[in-house]
Write a protein that holds these residues in place. Structure first.
Motif, PDB file in Angstrom:
ATOM      1  N   PRO A 405       8.535   4.648  -0.666  1.00  0.00           N
ATOM      2  CA  PRO A 405       9.737   5.457  -0.912  1.00  0.00           C
ATOM      3  C   PRO A 405       9.460   6.955  -0.987  1.00  0.00           C
ATOM      4  O   PRO A 405      10.383   7.762  -0.814  1.00  0.00           O
ATOM      5  CB  PRO A 405      10.236   4.929  -2.272  1.00  0.00           C
ATOM      6  N   SER A 406       8.214   7.343  -1.276  1.00  0.00           N
ATOM      7  CA  SER A 406       7.923   8.774  -1.443  1.00  0.00           C
ATOM      8  C   SER A 406       7.752   9.504  -0.122  1.00  0.00           C
ATOM      9  O   SER A 406       7.725  10.737  -0.101  1.00  0.00           O
ATOM     10  CB  SER A 406       6.657   8.953  -2.289  1.00  0.00           C
ATOM     11  N   LEU A 407       7.632   8.785   0.971  1.00  0.00           N
ATOM     12  CA  LEU A 407       7.404   9.449   2.257  1.00  0.00           C
ATOM     13  C   LEU A 407       8.667  10.184   2.707  1.00  0.00           C
ATOM     14  O   LEU A 407       9.779   9.645   2.618  1.00  0.00           O
ATOM     15  CB  LEU A 407       7.010   8.420   3.320  1.00  0.00           C
ATOM     16  N   PRO A 408       8.526  11.402   3.203  1.00  0.00           N
ATOM     17  CA  PRO A 408       9.704  12.131   3.696  1.00  0.00           C
ATOM     18  C   PRO A 408      10.291  11.450   4.927  1.00  0.00           C
ATOM     19  O   PRO A 408       9.573  10.866   5.740  1.00  0.00           O
ATOM     20  CB  PRO A 408       9.139  13.515   4.040  1.00  0.00           C
ATOM     21  N   LYS A 409      11.588  11.528   5.080  1.00  0.00           N
ATOM     22  CA  LYS A 409      12.261  10.845   6.186  1.00  0.00           C
ATOM     23  C   LYS A 409      11.971  11.489   7.539  1.00  0.00           C
ATOM     24  O   LYS A 409      12.291  10.918   8.582  1.00  0.00           O
ATOM     25  CB  LYS A 409      13.767  10.818   5.923  1.00  0.00           C
ATOM     26  N   SER A 410      11.358  12.648   7.506  1.00  0.00           N
ATOM     27  CA  SER A 410      10.976  13.307   8.761  1.00  0.00           C
ATOM     28  C   SER A 410       9.691  12.736   9.342  1.00  0.00           C
ATOM     29  O   SER A 410       9.362  12.987  10.513  1.00  0.00           O
ATOM     30  CB  SER A 410      10.791  14.811   8.512  1.00  0.00           C
ATOM     31  N   PHE A 428       4.736  -2.345   1.498  1.00  0.00           N
ATOM     32  CA  PHE A 428       4.854  -0.941   1.892  1.00  0.00           C
ATOM     33  C   PHE A 428       5.873  -0.778   3.011  1.00  0.00           C
ATOM     34  O   PHE A 428       6.753   0.092   2.946  1.00  0.00           O
ATOM     35  CB  PHE A 428       3.495  -0.400   2.325  1.00  0.00           C
ATOM     36  N   LEU A 429       5.773  -1.587   4.074  1.00  0.00           N
ATOM     37  CA  LEU A 429       6.667  -1.445   5.218  1.00  0.00           C
ATOM     38  C   LEU A 429       8.113  -1.774   4.843  1.00  0.00           C
ATOM     39  O   LEU A 429       9.057  -1.138   5.339  1.00  0.00           O
ATOM     40  CB  LEU A 429       6.204  -2.348   6.361  1.00  0.00           C
ATOM     41  N   ASP A 430       8.314  -2.747   3.955  1.00  0.00           N
ATOM     42  CA  ASP A 430       9.671  -3.100   3.528  1.00  0.00           C
ATOM     43  C   ASP A 430      10.346  -1.945   2.788  1.00  0.00           C
ATOM     44  O   ASP A 430      11.582  -1.818   2.823  1.00  0.00           O
ATOM     45  CB  ASP A 430       9.647  -4.339   2.616  1.00  0.00           C
ATOM     46  N   ASN A 431       9.539  -1.108   2.121  1.00  0.00           N
ATOM     47  CA  ASN A 431      10.101  -0.027   1.305  1.00  0.00           C
ATOM     48  C   ASN A 431       9.842   1.362   1.892  1.00  0.00           C
ATOM     49  O   ASN A 431      10.065   2.364   1.215  1.00  0.00           O
ATOM     50  CB  ASN A 431       9.517  -0.097  -0.111  1.00  0.00           C
ATOM     51  N   THR A 461      12.735  -4.787  12.946  1.00  0.00           N
ATOM     52  CA  THR A 461      13.760  -4.386  11.982  1.00  0.00           C
ATOM     53  C   THR A 461      14.154  -2.919  12.136  1.00  0.00           C
ATOM     54  O   THR A 461      15.340  -2.582  12.222  1.00  0.00           O
ATOM     55  CB  THR A 461      13.274  -4.639  10.543  1.00  0.00           C
ATOM     56  N   LYS A 462      13.151  -2.028  12.147  1.00  0.00           N
ATOM     57  CA  LYS A 462      13.442  -0.592  12.163  1.00  0.00           C
ATOM     58  C   LYS A 462      13.657  -0.055  13.574  1.00  0.00           C
ATOM     59  O   LYS A 462      14.300   0.981  13.748  1.00  0.00           O
ATOM     60  CB  LYS A 462      12.290   0.166  11.492  1.00  0.00           C
ATOM     61  N   LYS A 463      13.056  -0.709  14.568  1.00  0.00           N
ATOM     62  CA  LYS A 463      13.211  -0.329  15.980  1.00  0.00           C
ATOM     63  C   LYS A 463      12.751   1.101  16.267  1.00  0.00           C
ATOM     64  O   LYS A 463      13.265   1.764  17.166  1.00  0.00           O
ATOM     65  CB  LYS A 463      14.669  -0.511  16.419  1.00  0.00           C
ATOM     66  N   THR A 464      11.783   1.594  15.493  1.00  0.00           N
ATOM     67  CA  THR A 464      11.261   2.942  15.730  1.00  0.00           C
ATOM     68  C   THR A 464       9.788   2.934  16.131  1.00  0.00           C
ATOM     69  O   THR A 464       9.333   3.833  16.835  1.00  0.00           O
ATOM     70  CB  THR A 464      11.410   3.813  14.468  1.00  0.00           C
ATOM     71  N   LEU A 465       9.034   1.927  15.684  1.00  0.00           N
ATOM     72  CA  LEU A 465       7.588   1.913  15.900  1.00  0.00           C
ATOM     73  C   LEU A 465       7.257   1.772  17.383  1.00  0.00           C
ATOM     74  O   LEU A 465       7.711   0.844  18.046  1.00  0.00           O
ATOM     75  CB  LEU A 465       6.962   0.752  15.113  1.00  0.00           C
TER      76      LEU A 465
END
Length: 509
Positions: A405-410, A428-431, A461-465
């Motif tokens: 959760p602490s990682l910036p969304k950028s 980690f990946l779930d959150n 799930t996220k479709k970004t990786l």
């Protein structure tokens, strides 16, 4: 209605295409494409091929006159070379000369025609190179390296002049990459007589007997922008002082494995337009004296700052970070800096909010890791985060410190050189708050199919990786054999690109 590009537009577009397969495919479109692409391909043929090639030498020989071929025969190449006239003057297109690649390619070609027994190869190559360079009119990049300590580099004065005495084949060099301990001392002195347009200078394995000649070469340049010195064993004082001759043009400076004993940094602290400073594995007997100019006179505003295994003066580093302020984009700090500057995180939070790249060593004292994770969300432009220290408690970081959760969304790239179990990776990946496009993990801690299953789930799930990679850094006592199966690996590669990071400096952490 179709729009036809002018030739000038086409030339401009080609300059930005560096993919070998794309360039090759253009060759067969029409005559115009072929005529435009051939000079691009042959400006630096060895880089595009990625290796030495005897076929390049064969084509170069086809560009020689009958008299030049005859002279090669008389020199000792006991084979009559009959070549059809080439479609293009390939030698005239050469812009980047790589001495060692050309040497290797020439030797391979001589062996392919079975003439090596009749030749003294080193002498023949020097003569052959002299003939080739007479036809080169536009060399902009010179790579003058050797990779064999038993080979003595030739005197560059034998190759300087082209077909006209008034034209020096190396006078228009814009990039110079050179060095090794066996480089002829005449090299720098001779180039300094006519080379004054060098923009990028990269010197590897330099030693003191050459320092005055290299210093003169630096001072003669009219707009030197980037300098890299690697493995300097002496003469550093003169070289650093000579940088003041380029105070208005120099924008990038990198020192690797360099001895700064009895040296002050004033030479590059004076460079008002400097945007990049990288110091890696450097040594000094008095770090406070070395860094003092950055406290007293420098107002440099950097965009990239790297400090790895180099003694520091905390006040100087603080001054550099504060002066750079929001201009700083890329920052690399190792354990030495972190342990020497207890307030480093407060400085970063207050003055370096526009970072897009952060590579940092974590330490287990003074709750440093917790404080780092607390300030990460303030870096709203951060795209790449590289964490170094494989001995930290990953379970604590993910469960208690809330790494995800602490990682910036950028953030788009995360490199965690940590011992992480499959269950902790899943959590980690779930959150994870960031839409990661690239993930790099440590492969030496018992990587399994379960790890890859969780990565595949994140991808669906996220479709970004888009890609994953691996480091192999765990100490021997922590190494655990991977148990990834070929079937699972194949499944991942169908969905996600897999390639390891290429970081030449990572070995210093």
């Amino acid at each position: 209605m179709p729009v036809n590009l002018t030739e000038d537009c086409f030339d401009e577009i080609i300059q930005y295409i560096n993919n070998k397969q794309t360039l090759y495919s253009f060759l067969f479109v029409n005559r115009l494409f072929c005529r435009k692409i051939i000079p691009k391909l042959w400006s630096d043929p060895f880089t595009l091929l990625g290796q030495s090639s005897p076929s390049i030498v064969r084509i170069y020989i086809s560009c020689l006159s009958n008299n030049e071929r005859e002279s090669i025969y008389n020199w000792g190449l006991r084979i009559k070379i009959k070549q059809n006239k080439p479609l293009f003057p390939y030698l005239s297109f050469l812009k980047e000369l790589d001495f060692w690649c050309l040497k290797g390619s020439t030797e391979e070609w001589v062996r392919s025609v079975r003439c090596e027994r009749n030749l003294k190869m080193n002498s023949f190559f020097r003569y052959f190179l002299k003939i080739l360079l007479k036809k080169c009119q536009n060399i902009k990049i010179l790579r003058w390296f050797i990779h064999d300590k038993h080979y003595i580099m030739p005197d560059i004065r034998n190759f300087s002049y082209g077909s006209h005495k008034s034209h020096n084949v190396f006078e228009n060099i814009r990039e110079l990459h050179c060095g090794d301990y066996y480089l002829d001392p005449v090299f720098y002195r001779h180039l300094s007589k006519f080379c004054n347009k060098i923009v990028i200078l990269n010197v590897l394995h330099y030693h003191k007997p050459n320092d005055s000649n290299l210093t003169d070469l630096i001072k003669k340049q009219k707009g030197l922008q980037s300098i890299t010195f690697c493995s300097l064993s002496g003469g550093t004082l003169r070289l650093v002082n000579s940088l003041s001759s380029q105070v208005h043009s120099l924008v990038s400076l990198r020192f690797e494995d360099t001895d700064f004993t009895d040296v002050s940094s004033k030479g590059f602290a004076d460079c008002s337009n400097l945007k990049t400073i990288e110091l890696l594995d450097c040594r000094t007997n008095d770090s406070y004296t070395f860094w003092e100019p950055f406290i007293q006179i420098s107002r440099i505003q950097l965009s990239k700052f790297t400090l790895v295994r180099t003694p520091i003066n905390p006040k100087a580093i603080e001054a550099i970070l504060k002066n750079s302020d929001r201009n700083l984009r890329e920052l690399t700090l190792d354990k030495i800096v972190i342990e020497s500057m207890p307030e480093i995180l407060n400085i970063l939070k207050s003055y370096c909010k526009n970072l897009i790249y952060l590579k940092i060593s974590l330490i287990e004292i003074n709750d440093f890791t917790q404080r780092l994770f607390n300030i990460l969300p303030t870096f709203k432009r951060l795209k790449s985060l590289i964490i170094r220290n494989s001995r930290l408690n990953t379970k604590y970081m993910i469960n208690k410190l809330k790494l995800g959760p602490s990682l910036p969304k950028s953030l788009r790239l995360l490199d965690m050189d940590l011992e992480i179990s499959a269950n902790m990776l899943k959590k980690f990946l779930d959150n994870c708050a960031a839409p990661l496009e690239r993930l790099i993990l440590n492969y030496s801690i018992g990587f399994t199919d379960e790890h890859l299953k969780h990565i595949l789930k994140y991808w669906r799930t996220k479709k970004t990786l888009k890609s994953i990679g691996f480091t192999y850094r765990s100490p021997p006592e922590l190494f655990i054999m991977s148990s990834v199966t070929e079937k699972m690996e194949a499944r991942v590669k169908k969905c996600i690109e897999v390639y390891d990071p290429d970081d030449q400096d990572d070995c210093l952490f």
